[in-house]
Design a protein around this motif. Structure first.
Motif, PDB file in Angstrom:
ATOM      1  N   UNK A 212       0.679  -1.099   0.343  1.00 41.95           N
ATOM      2  CA  UNK A 212       0.135   0.282   0.063  1.00 41.95           C
ATOM      3  C   UNK A 212       0.940   1.062  -0.115  1.00 41.95           C
ATOM      4  N   UNK A 213       1.930   1.334   0.439  1.00 41.49           N
ATOM      5  CA  UNK A 213       2.569   2.223   0.628  1.00 41.49           C
ATOM      6  C   UNK A 213       3.159   2.048  -0.546  1.00 41.49           C
ATOM      7  N   UNK A 214       4.083   1.285  -0.642  1.00 43.26           N
ATOM      8  CA  UNK A 214       4.421   1.814  -2.217  1.00 43.26           C
ATOM      9  C   UNK A 214       3.766   2.101  -3.524  1.00 43.26           C
ATOM     10  N   UNK A 215       2.285   1.725  -3.674  1.00 42.96           N
ATOM     11  CA  UNK A 215       1.516   2.204  -4.409  1.00 42.96           C
ATOM     12  C   UNK A 215       0.483   3.897  -4.299  1.00 42.96           C
ATOM     13  N   UNK A 216       1.244   4.104  -2.998  1.00 42.22           N
ATOM     14  CA  UNK A 216       0.664   5.556  -3.056  1.00 42.22           C
ATOM     15  C   UNK A 216       2.245   6.762  -3.044  1.00 42.22           C
ATOM     16  N   UNK A 217       3.642   5.833  -3.006  1.00 41.33           N
ATOM     17  CA  UNK A 217       4.369   6.354  -3.554  1.00 41.33           C
ATOM     18  C   UNK A 217       4.409   6.364  -4.990  1.00 41.33           C
ATOM     19  N   UNK A 218       4.307   5.336  -5.813  1.00 37.21           N
ATOM     20  CA  UNK A 218       3.659   5.530  -7.273  1.00 37.21           C
ATOM     21  C   UNK A 218       3.370   6.202  -7.657  1.00 37.21           C
ATOM     22  N   UNK A 219       1.498   6.960  -6.945  1.00 35.94           N
ATOM     23  CA  UNK A 219       0.636   8.195  -7.149  1.00 35.94           C
ATOM     24  C   UNK A 219       1.695   9.020  -7.857  1.00 35.94           C
ATOM     25  N   UNK A 220       2.499   9.029  -6.326  1.00 37.46           N
ATOM     26  CA  UNK A 220       3.499  10.463  -6.412  1.00 37.46           C
ATOM     27  C   UNK A 220       4.214  11.003  -7.358  1.00 37.46           C
ATOM     28  N   UNK A 221       5.655   9.577  -7.674  1.00 34.59           N
ATOM     29  CA  UNK A 221       5.790  10.008  -8.890  1.00 34.59           C
ATOM     30  C   UNK A 221       5.769   9.967 -10.391  1.00 34.59           C
ATOM     31  N   UNK A 222       4.218   9.283 -10.297  1.00 26.46           N
ATOM     32  CA  UNK A 222       3.815   9.490 -11.945  1.00 26.46           C
ATOM     33  C   UNK A 222       3.600  10.442 -12.436  1.00 26.46           C
ATOM     34  N   UNK A 223       3.317  11.854 -10.701  1.00 27.59           N
ATOM     35  CA  UNK A 223       2.604  13.351 -10.936  1.00 27.59           C
ATOM     36  C   UNK A 223       3.581  13.697 -11.754  1.00 27.59           C
ATOM     37  N   UNK A 224       4.939  13.497 -11.845  1.00 27.81           N
ATOM     38  CA  UNK A 224       5.994  13.975 -12.128  1.00 27.81           C
ATOM     39  C   UNK A 224       6.273  13.208 -13.622  1.00 27.81           C
ATOM     40  N   UNK A 225       6.243  14.314 -14.761  1.00 24.31           N
ATOM     41  CA  UNK A 225       6.459  13.518 -16.430  1.00 24.31           C
ATOM     42  C   UNK A 225       8.265  12.814 -16.150  1.00 24.31           C
ATOM     43  N   UNK A 226       9.140  13.385 -15.813  1.00 19.38           N
ATOM     44  CA  UNK A 226       9.720  13.047 -15.932  1.00 19.38           C
ATOM     45  C   UNK A 226      10.716  11.421 -15.886  1.00 19.38           C
ATOM     46  N   UNK A 227       9.511  10.673 -14.972  1.00 16.92           N
ATOM     47  CA  UNK A 227      10.033   9.253 -14.902  1.00 16.92           C
ATOM     48  C   UNK A 227       9.263   8.502 -15.630  1.00 16.92           C
ATOM     49  N   UNK A 228      10.184   7.462 -16.668  1.00 14.28           N
ATOM     50  CA  UNK A 228       8.962   6.100 -17.115  1.00 14.28           C
ATOM     51  C   UNK A 228       7.991   5.510 -16.139  1.00 14.28           C
TER      52      UNK A 228
END
Length: 272
Positions: A212-228
């Motif tokens: 659950x923590x990983x998926x919440x953090x993934x949402x944060x990272x996906x909000x940036x267009x810089x990461x694939x």
């Protein structure tokens, strides 16, 4: 709103205030972070008076009583961020548990740099409707701000497990695979003790809590267009992007790429 992990409500800087300047600790259901870069002031509640000086932070959870008052002879200057979010408030509780609500900052330059980058993203007043918007780059900077504070005071682990210790450990290892043997060894307990205590302290298994923590953090990272998508997967401990996408879809009902498209489409251009 309840599913958004990080959400900035207002960010700014108070410079050269009058000697009568005072503000509530928090407003509404939001948390408040202030970093004092010059001068001094006081946090006052009933008969309690705590000094706030340059190099210190105050981090108040929602509904904190009391007020912050400027010193008459040496007025403070501070950066501030008012925010909310499910994961953000979890980090606030963890930081408060470890360091209190007022504490000295170990890396002032990093903190000021993050605040300045937030101003560059959105220098003007934030729109009132922003509270209901999807996550943006500005919110990702809030995530960086809070995690930098949470990770800057990682004391030694102890075999006397608590919910806070377990949550802190899992948050500190979001980019690692969830390996029970490794976690038990790092925390100084047996694997069976770890499994038993985790269910008792967290109300769920280690594997589920970490996922659950990983998926919440993934949402944060996906909000940036810089990461694939592959980069995001690696940042949350998944070597296989396809498996990461399956887990993400299980939690949020859409693929990571679809989630990013839908959220970026609703993001104001100046926040991208």
């Amino acid at each position: 709103m309840s599913s958004i992990p990080f959400k900035v409500i207002r960010v700014g800087i108070i410079q050269s205030p009058t000697h009568r300047h005072s503000v509530p600790a928090t407003r509404s259901d939001d948390a408040m972070l202030r970093y004092f870069s010059a001068g001094k002031g006081y946090y006052c509640h009933h008969d309690q008076k705590t000094e706030l000086a340059a190099g210190f932070c105050s981090l108040f959870p929602p509904h904190t009583p009391g007020i912050t008052i400027c010193d008459q002879h040496d007025p403070y200057m501070y950066y501030y961020c008012r925010f909310t979010g499910t994961y953000a408030l979890t980090l606030v509780n963890q930081i408060n548990e470890r360091r209190g609500t007022i504490f000295q900052v170990p890396d002032e330059a990093q903190l000021v740099d993050i605040f300045r980058r937030m101003f560059e993203i959105y220098p003007g007043p934030l729109p009132p409707e922003r509270r209901d918007m999807p996550m943006t780059r500005l919110d990702a900077m809030l995530a960086l701000l809070l995690t930098s504070l949470a990770e800057s005071d990682n004391g030694p682990r102890t075999a006397n497990l608590s919910g806070v210790i377990l949550q802190n450990y899992l948050h500190d290892h979001l980019s690692d695979p969830t390996d029970l043997e490794t976690i038990a060894q790092d925390l100084g307990v047996s694997k069976s003790t770890l499994v038993r205590q985790a269910r008792k302290l967290l109300g769920k298994t280690i594997l589920k809590a970490h996922e659950e923590m990983k998926m919440n953090w993934a949402q944060t990272l996906l909000a940036s267009e810089q990461l694939s998508i592959a980069d995001v997967a690696a940042h949350v401990g998944y070597r296989d992007p396809l498996y990461f996408s399956q887990v993400f879809r299980k939690h949020f009902g859409v693929s990571p790429s679809r989630w990013r498209q839908e959220n970026l489409r609703q993001t104001p251009p100046q926040e991208r």
